[in-house]
Design an enzyme around this catalytic site. Structure first.
Site, PDB file in Angstrom:
ATOM      1  N   ASP A   1       1.060  -7.773   2.366  1.00 29.01           N
ATOM      2  CA  ASP A   1       1.190  -6.330   2.092  1.00 29.01           C
ATOM      3  C   ASP A   1       2.661  -5.940   1.949  1.00 29.01           C
ATOM      4  OD1 ASP A   1       0.850  -3.630   1.823  1.00 29.01           O
ATOM      5  OD2 ASP A   1      -0.404  -3.380   3.593  1.00 29.01           O
TER       6      ASP A   1
ATOM      7  N   SER B   1       3.922   2.210   8.494  1.00 25.63           N
ATOM      8  CA  SER B   1       3.674   1.272   7.406  1.00 25.63           C
ATOM      9  C   SER B   1       4.979   0.998   6.668  1.00 25.63           C
ATOM     10  CB  SER B   1       2.640   1.848   6.435  1.00 25.63           C
ATOM     11  OG  SER B   1       1.373   1.882   7.015  1.00 25.63           O
TER      12      SER B   1
ATOM     13  N   HIS C   1       0.812  -1.214   0.000  1.00 23.22           N
ATOM     14  CA  HIS C   1       0.000   0.000   0.000  1.00 23.22           C
ATOM     15  C   HIS C   1       0.846   1.265   0.000  1.00 23.22           C
ATOM     16  CE1 HIS C   1       0.214  -0.156   4.565  1.00 23.22           C
ATOM     17  NE2 HIS C   1       0.238   1.156   4.403  1.00 23.22           N
TER      18      HIS C   1
END
Length: 722
Positions: free
Chosen positions: A219, A645, A83
């Site tokens: 991810d 992230s 992402h």
């Protein structure tokens, strides 16, 4: 300026209690290092941060200013979240070569894809410059004068602190203006896409599973840093070569178990851990409901069109994910703050601070802080509400309004700086907008506009609305704007912006889309922003004084860590499950069989590639399985937030064991209140990453670059001498 931040006092906690925290890596020696060792760490603080020798910090760059990444080979191979690289993956995707749908893998350097504007920034050195920044600042100065002097000092320190020509100095504030740290950074500007799984792996579960545990998402994405022939930062060039890092992370194949030490190293964006109870009540009852309602409406429209049209699905994939991410986070945040009784706990902590103030005879210095917070938060509430509606409608969710606002800013540039500045800004805007319109659908945006303008007119306090919004017919306004405005088409926009400044401004003022933006912007800057900023400036001074009281009056054993501010931090904890509800307990590790249990053929969120199904059925996991099962994700007690992230999850010996990408829904309130019983970060197991790269993609060229180790079997990283 962002939402005001103030501080509460922590209740005393036992020494070495694991209560969260985002710690400055250059200041770990002492209590932090001891606590980390107590949790099982086998490294030293110097292994993590060292100015004179290679250390873990040299393998953890800031990815494109918003995420974290880690170097995992001696050729600059970079790992981050799918992402985090989503926009780049999307930009390279077409209907013929849809990398979002099919994935992408470069089998050699020549196949790697450049990404203009993408950066990787390393921290070279961290230095405390509080004395220099506060030089000449006195207690009796008006708050505005204090801030002006501090800004002047920051500029001077940034300019004068020693660095190399290709490096940059950045000064950031900590502890609400009571400490200032300087970061010497090195930014690489040639970062190329190397590999990405299809979205059915990298985004498996999509919005339904976002912020949710159990999770089964791969991810991750791979990039590579390129440098000039001297191994220094350079703009993209075919002559650039893979970057040789000072340090890269070895990768552990031994996996994780309950209570294993975990350290997440990265660049958390923003937290407000020390807001008072009155501010938390405002978030729960006023701010979050407004934000959620706006995004509810926008997402419903986008989702409808994306499910019906593959082209729109590609165009809006990144935008939808970005909008949905915090929409869902705010819902979980409100749930967690309520469930954990954060307001009540903070009220108790505020009483404890008041008792300390009275006990120490500090009423004259600090006795009025909490009553002042009550006063100012009550005053600012309608302005915060109106500000959130403006930002969510004009700047974040209606694309025509956002483009129109940039045109409005052009007119302000002309008024402030003249024609030449206007033309420079205009030319940049025209060039930048070509990429925007590639992923723009007027019919989608039209329906979003109609829904959000109706909410804006209904929910923004009447005194803050422009006069043109009185008795507004949102449907009629939408038809007029989207049938006549030049902002719905790139060629029309370019034509609208042609000519000298006066001609462009005249044309803009006749455009119905621009008229709406101008009315909304002028109402915001005249009726909302000045008072909001005035009140916030007052609270800024209170924040600093409140932090000073906290530092002065707290017991030594209380753990006070600075709020996240986008700078490099260490957070540590352990692998641990949790209980979100009565009679419910979640294990800390998920497996590939859970992917197959969620599998829905052809579904937008839960489809699974046939090759992954084949590998699962054959149990063809290579060296990456554990007891015949393929681990996918795991959770820990690390205190993380947005910006973490892509952060590496590191084991006790300094090896990579996972990749941080999310938090559990019940624990998203950790930006304001960290509850160790509910707060869990979610990580991709590094073995799942390797399995996908190796067995699914067949990109063994990438596996060959990495250093794979077995620390639990004796192949351990040595500990530096202090």
């Amino acid at each position: 300026m962002k939402l005001l931040r103030v501080l509460f006092i922590f209740l005393s906690v036992p020494l070495f209690a694991q209560q969260g925290g985002m710690w400055i890596p250059s200041l770990l020696e002492g209590m932090n290092e001891s606590e980390m060792e107590n949790l099982g760490m086998k490294m030293s603080a110097q292994d993590i941060y060292d100015v004179n020798n290679a250390s873990l910090k040299d393998a953890v760059p800031h990815f494109n200013g918003g995420c974290t990444s880690e170097v995992i080979s001696n050729q600059g191979l970079l790992l981050t979240n799918h992402h985090c690289g989503y926009s780049q993956i999307q930009s390279h995707s077409t209907l013929e070569n849809d990398y979002l749908e099919k994935g992408f893998w470069a089998m050699n350097l020549k196949e790697e894809l450049p990404n203009p504007g993408v950066t990787a920034t390393f921290i070279i050195k961290i230095e405390d410059v509080t004395t220099q920044v506060m030089n000449g600042v006195t207690e009796l100065m008006p708050e505005a004068d204090k801030q002006k002097k501090i800004e002047e000092n920051i500029a001077q320190v940034s300019q004068s602190f020693p660095k190399e020509a290709w490096q940059e100095n950045r000064v950031r504030t900590f502890f609400e203006g009571n400490q200032y740290m300087l970061f010497v950074v090195e930014t690489f500007k040639d970062v190329r896409l190397v590999g990405t799984p299809p979205s059915s792996i990298g985004k498996f579960g999509s919005d339904t599973d976002n912020w949710i545990w159990p999770r089964h998402t791969g991810d991750f994405a791979l990039f590579r840093i390129y440098a000039d022939k001297n191994n220094r930062p350079a703009e993209y060039s075919e002559d650039n070569v893979p970057y040789t890092p000072k340090h890269f992370l070895p990768i552990s194949l031994d996996g994780v178990a309950e209570n294993d030490f975990t350290m997440v190293f990265g660049f958390p964006g923003t937290t407000d851990e020390y807001l008072p109870s009155v501010a938390i009540e405002q978030i729960i009852n006023t701010i979050n409901p407004a934000r959620i309602a706006i995004r509810d409406a926008a997402l419903a429209v986008q989702d409808k069109y994306m499910r019906a049209d593959p082209q729109i699905k590609i165009q809006y994939a990144s935008k939808f994910a970005r909008i949905a991410n915090y929409w869902k986070k705010w819902q979980g945040e409100t749930l967690g703050l309520t469930k954990s009784n954060a307001v009540g706990i903070k009220q108790q902590q505020e009483k404890a601070l008041t008792n300390q103030i009275n006990k120490k005879g500090k009423q004259n210095e600090y006795g009025n802080l909490l009553p002042q917070f009550e006063k100012y938060y009550a005053e600012i509430e309608p302005y915060i509400l109106a500000r959130e509606y403006f930002f969510e409608t004009v700047l974040r969710n209606v694309e025509l309004l956002r483009t129109g606002f940039q045109a409005y800013q052009l007119t302000q540039v002309y008024d402030a700086r003249g024609a030449q500045s206007f033309e420079d800004r205009r030319d940049n805007m025209v060039e930048r907008m070509s990429g925007h319109y590639k992923d723009y659908s007027a019919k989608v945006d039209k329906e979003v506009f109609e829904a959000l303008i109706a909410i804006y007119a209904d929910k923004v306090p009447q005194e803050f609305l422009p006069a043109s919004f009185n008795n507004i017919d949102s449907k009629a306004l939408t038809e007029e704007v989207y049938s006549k405005s030049a902002f719905v088409d790139y060629d029309s926009l370019k034509k609208l912006l042609e000519g000298d400044a006066e001609t462009v401004i005249s044309n803009l003022n006749n455009d119905p889309g621009f008229k709406v933006v101008k009315d909304m912007a002028e109402a915001y800057f005249e009726k909302i922003a000045p008072k909001y900023e005035e009140i916030q400036l007052n609270i800024t001074g209170l924040q600093r004084d409140y932090m000073k009281a906290l530092i002065e009056l707290s017991p030594k054993e209380d753990r006070i860590f600075p709020n996240a501010n986008g700078t490099l931090r260490v957070t540590y904890g352990k692998v641990a499950g949790y209980s979100p509800a009565d009679a419910v307990y979640y294990e800390p590790v998920t497996h590939l069989e859970g992917v197959m249990q969620k599998y829905i053929p052809g579904d937008y969120e839960f489809d699974v590639p046939q090759k992954l199904i084949d590998l699962y059925e054959a149990k063809d996991y290579g060296q990456y399985a554990e007891n015949g099962k393929m681990p996918v994700n795991f959770i820990g007690t690390n205190h993380t937030t947005g910006g973490n992230s892509g952060s590496p999850a590191i084991d006790a010996h300094g090896n990579l064991i996972g990749l941080n990408f999310d938090r559990v829904w019940e624990g998203t309130m950790s930006d304001y209140y960290y509850d160790p019983s509910l707060s869990r970060n979610i990580m991709v197991d590094i073995r799942y990453v390797l399995f996908i790269v190796d067995k699914y993609a067949g990109a063994t060229n990438l596996i060959d670059e990495m250093k794979l180790v077995h620390p639990k079997k004796g192949n351990k990283k040595s500990k530096k001498r202090k």
